[in-house]
Design an enzyme around this catalytic site. Structure first.
Site, PDB file in Angstrom:
ATOM      1  N   ILE A   1       0.855  -1.188   0.000  1.00 59.58           N
ATOM      2  CA  ILE A   1       0.000   0.000   0.000  1.00 59.58           C
ATOM      3  C   ILE A   1       0.888   1.234   0.000  1.00 59.58           C
ATOM      4  O   ILE A   1       1.823   1.326   0.803  1.00 59.58           O
ATOM      5  CB  ILE A   1      -0.932   0.007   1.232  1.00 59.58           C
ATOM      6  CG1 ILE A   1      -1.856  -1.221   1.203  1.00 59.58           C
ATOM      7  CG2 ILE A   1      -1.765   1.282   1.276  1.00 59.58           C
ATOM      8  CD1 ILE A   1      -2.712  -1.372   2.454  1.00 59.58           C
ATOM      9  N   HIS A   2       0.611   2.178  -0.886  1.00 58.03           N
ATOM     10  CA  HIS A   2       1.392   3.406  -0.980  1.00 58.03           C
ATOM     11  C   HIS A   2       0.471   4.625  -0.995  1.00 58.03           C
ATOM     12  O   HIS A   2      -0.731   4.518  -1.270  1.00 58.03           O
ATOM     13  CB  HIS A   2       2.251   3.406  -2.255  1.00 58.03           C
ATOM     14  CG  HIS A   2       3.365   2.422  -2.231  1.00 58.03           C
ATOM     15  ND1 HIS A   2       4.583   2.675  -1.658  1.00 58.03           N
ATOM     16  CD2 HIS A   2       3.444   1.153  -2.705  1.00 58.03           C
ATOM     17  CE1 HIS A   2       5.366   1.617  -1.782  1.00 58.03           C
ATOM     18  NE2 HIS A   2       4.701   0.686  -2.406  1.00 58.03           N
ATOM     19  N   ARG A   3       1.053   5.766  -0.725  1.00 68.62           N
ATOM     20  CA  ARG A   3       0.344   7.046  -0.763  1.00 68.62           C
ATOM     21  C   ARG A   3       0.197   7.476  -2.222  1.00 68.62           C
ATOM     22  O   ARG A   3       1.178   7.706  -2.910  1.00 68.62           O
ATOM     23  CB  ARG A   3       1.164   8.067   0.018  1.00 68.62           C
ATOM     24  CG  ARG A   3       0.455   9.333   0.376  1.00 68.62           C
ATOM     25  CD  ARG A   3       1.271  10.080   1.409  1.00 68.62           C
ATOM     26  NE  ARG A   3       2.235  11.018   0.877  1.00 68.62           N
ATOM     27  CZ  ARG A   3       3.319  11.438   1.518  1.00 68.62           C
ATOM     28  NH1 ARG A   3       3.603  10.961   2.712  1.00 68.62           N
ATOM     29  NH2 ARG A   3       4.134  12.315   0.979  1.00 68.62           N
TER      30      ARG A   3
ATOM     31  N   GLU B   1       2.887 -11.072  -0.722  1.00 68.93           N
ATOM     32  CA  GLU B   1       2.049 -11.059   0.477  1.00 68.93           C
ATOM     33  C   GLU B   1       0.629 -11.553   0.226  1.00 68.93           C
ATOM     34  O   GLU B   1      -0.102 -11.858   1.175  1.00 68.93           O
ATOM     35  CB  GLU B   1       1.999  -9.646   1.075  1.00 68.93           C
ATOM     36  CG  GLU B   1       3.242  -9.233   1.823  1.00 68.93           C
ATOM     37  CD  GLU B   1       4.311  -8.630   0.921  1.00 68.93           C
ATOM     38  OE1 GLU B   1       5.337  -8.172   1.434  1.00 68.93           O
ATOM     39  OE2 GLU B   1       4.117  -8.631  -0.309  1.00 68.93           O
TER      40      GLU B   1
ATOM     41  N   GLU C   1      -1.108  11.905   8.438  1.00 69.17           N
ATOM     42  CA  GLU C   1      -0.408  10.633   8.561  1.00 69.17           C
ATOM     43  C   GLU C   1      -0.745   9.974   9.900  1.00 69.17           C
ATOM     44  O   GLU C   1      -1.299  10.602  10.801  1.00 69.17           O
ATOM     45  CB  GLU C   1       1.104  10.861   8.447  1.00 69.17           C
ATOM     46  CG  GLU C   1       1.543  11.398   7.089  1.00 69.17           C
ATOM     47  CD  GLU C   1       1.562  10.330   6.005  1.00 69.17           C
ATOM     48  OE1 GLU C   1       1.145   9.187   6.274  1.00 69.17           O
ATOM     49  OE2 GLU C   1       1.993  10.639   4.871  1.00 69.17           O
TER      50      GLU C   1
END
Length: 487
Positions: A166-168, A231, A287
């Site tokens: 998962i990334h921004r 994963e 964040e």
């Protein structure tokens, strides 16, 4: 066997659980308002750290997106995550540990995937990410609309091994996304760097709105999942059934077949973009520590080639400082710490909790059992093992096996009755930690040489083995209270 196999079956399960899922038909603006509403209903009035647990929430009437819904907070409760994964809240870390040790690899489906019921290609005249994807802008300060729960899937250009993380992701134009890679922290960033070295674009898919096993499993990090470990195989073990993938339509990559949305595209080499190039606020998004992070001028750029989705899709989102992040980041870390210590000294570590106050990353509580005199000191060895593997950990509390490691009041009780600061604090200065902690900076302490370095601390709140008799907790008679309660 757990029957949750996609986002919609997860929601069906929550509908059977009181006060775990609510929806609203009142129109909501995805620009700051949606997260503002969730702050009060789902996060108990605050999305600062630490947050409170509340129901997941579906917005059925999203301004500018008549055919879509937005879900937030699905995993923002440990109890809810346990129900979705078919276990008990205190056993989640151990369940993930067993799943990582017994993976079930994903498979390519031979059926028409649900995620491609509706197809929009970037060559279409009216193609526009802003209109196709109801991604919220979480605060008025954000750089733009963020995709916070996109399962990014890519393949290493040399080894051919695939990975999901998962990334921004921020929408930058009608067919461009920025993606932030934490330096050295995520596998897909290394894949993009290798593709850039070779002068190649990196095909990528971004699957949004998938089942919880995939979202939790994707958050494992090294050393539990080394480069090339997919994963999705952990997710397969969690669900007891392989995750189905499908071939993308416009790039040479695969996506999660039952996702609500899939964005297809390519990471472009030798291009860096300023995250807030449209808003010029200087900020990215809230964040997980509870602060709004600064925008980066070193984001990579994804050129989007298509958006596919299910009919009447559900956009799933989360906000950084929430119990949802604690679940996704903390439970895999608990599993990894438990597994590492169990292999080194079997039977001593009873459980691990990466608490809400640390956002699932900064703080861990280790419940340790001393059975013989030679176990004294091993509790600190266990903490050092955890620090050695997980750079983002800053503080570790160690408690005895009669202390509930999931109850921070009980942990602090142990600190107040089984701890002396001059002998039970172990500090390790000058160790790399996490850049989003604003105290990890030279301006805060002269001991810090560079931003992102911290003094890591162990709080040993265990009773010395030779004094255990002095620290026995009060013992009450065991009774069934139902006998004394009105029927």
């Amino acid at each position: 066997m757990n029957k949750v196999r996609d986002l919609r079956s997860a929601l069906e399960l929550l509908e059977t659980m009181p006060n775990q899922l609510i929806d609203t038909d009142v129109e909501v603006d995805p620009m700051a308002e949606l997260s503002g509403v969730y702050r009060h209903i789902g996060a108990g009035g605050t999305v600062q750290r630490p947050t409170k647990e509340g129901p997941a929430m579906i917005f059925n009437n999203v301004k500018g997106h008549p055919d879509a819904r937005v879900l937030i907070g699905l995993l923002a409760s440990r109890k809810r995550v346990a129900a979705l994964l078919g276990t008990e809240p205190e056993d989640l870390g151990k369940l993930l540990y067993r799943s990582a040790d017994n993976p079930i690899a994903p498979v390519l489906t031979d059926k028409k995937p649900l995620c491609q019921e509706v197809v929009h290609k970037s060559t279409d005249k009216d193609f526009d990410l802003y209109k196709l994807v109801p991604a919220p802008t979480n605060t008025p300060d954000d750089a733009g609309p963020y995709i916070t729960l996109g399962m990014c899937y890519a393949t290493h250009p040399e080894t051919g091994l695939s990975d999901v993380t998962i990334h921004r992701l921020c929408i930058q134009s009608k067919d461009e996304l920025s993606i932030f890679f934490t330096p050295g922290a995520r596998h897909i960033g290394a894949m993009a760097e290798k593709a850039e070295e070779l002068g190649q674009k990196l095909p990528i898919s971004i699957s949004i709105g998938v089942d919880p096993a995939i979202e939790i499993g994707s958050c494992f990090e090294p050393p539990t999942t080394p480069m090339g470990y997919d994963e999705l195989a952990v997710a397969g073990a969690l669900r007891g059934e392989a995750v189905e993938l499908c071939n993308c339509l416009t790039v040479n990559e695969r996506a999660i077949a039952n996702a609500e949305y899939v964005i297809e595209g390519e990471v472009v080499p030798n291009v860096r973009v300023k995250e807030d190039q449209n808003s010029h606020t200087g900020y990215a998004m809230p964040e997980f520590p509870g602060y709004t992070g600064p925008s980066s001028d070193q984001c990579w750029m994804i050129k989007v080639t298509a958006v596919t989705h299910r009919k009447n899709p559900i956009m799933q989102t989360c906000i950084g400082p929430s119990e949802e992040h604690v679940s996704m980041a903390g439970i895999p870390t608990e599993a990894s710490i438990y597994g590492m210590v169990e292999k080194a000294m079997p039977g001593r570590l009873q459980n691990v909790y990466c608490s809400s106050a640390g956002g699932g990353k900064y703080m861990a509580v280790l419940q340790f059992k001393k059975s013989v005199a030679s176990d004294e000191g091993r509790q600190r060895q266990a903490a050092l093992l955890a620090f050695s593997a997980f750079s983002e950990l800053k503080n570790i509390f160690i408690v005895d096996d009669d202390v509930d490691c999931f109850d921070m009041n009980d942990v602090l009780w142990a600190m107040n009755t089984r701890f002396q600061g001059d002998v039970d604090i172990i500090t390790i200065p000058g160790v790399r930690c996490h850049p989003l902690d604003p105290s990890n900076d030279p301006s805060y302490s002269p001991s810090i040489r560079d931003h992102g370095i911290a003094c890591k601390t162990i709080f040993d709140c265990t009773v010395p083995f030779d004094q255990k008799e002095r620290f026995k907790r009060a013992r009450f008679m065991e009774v069934d209270p139902e006998h004394w309660l009105k029927k």
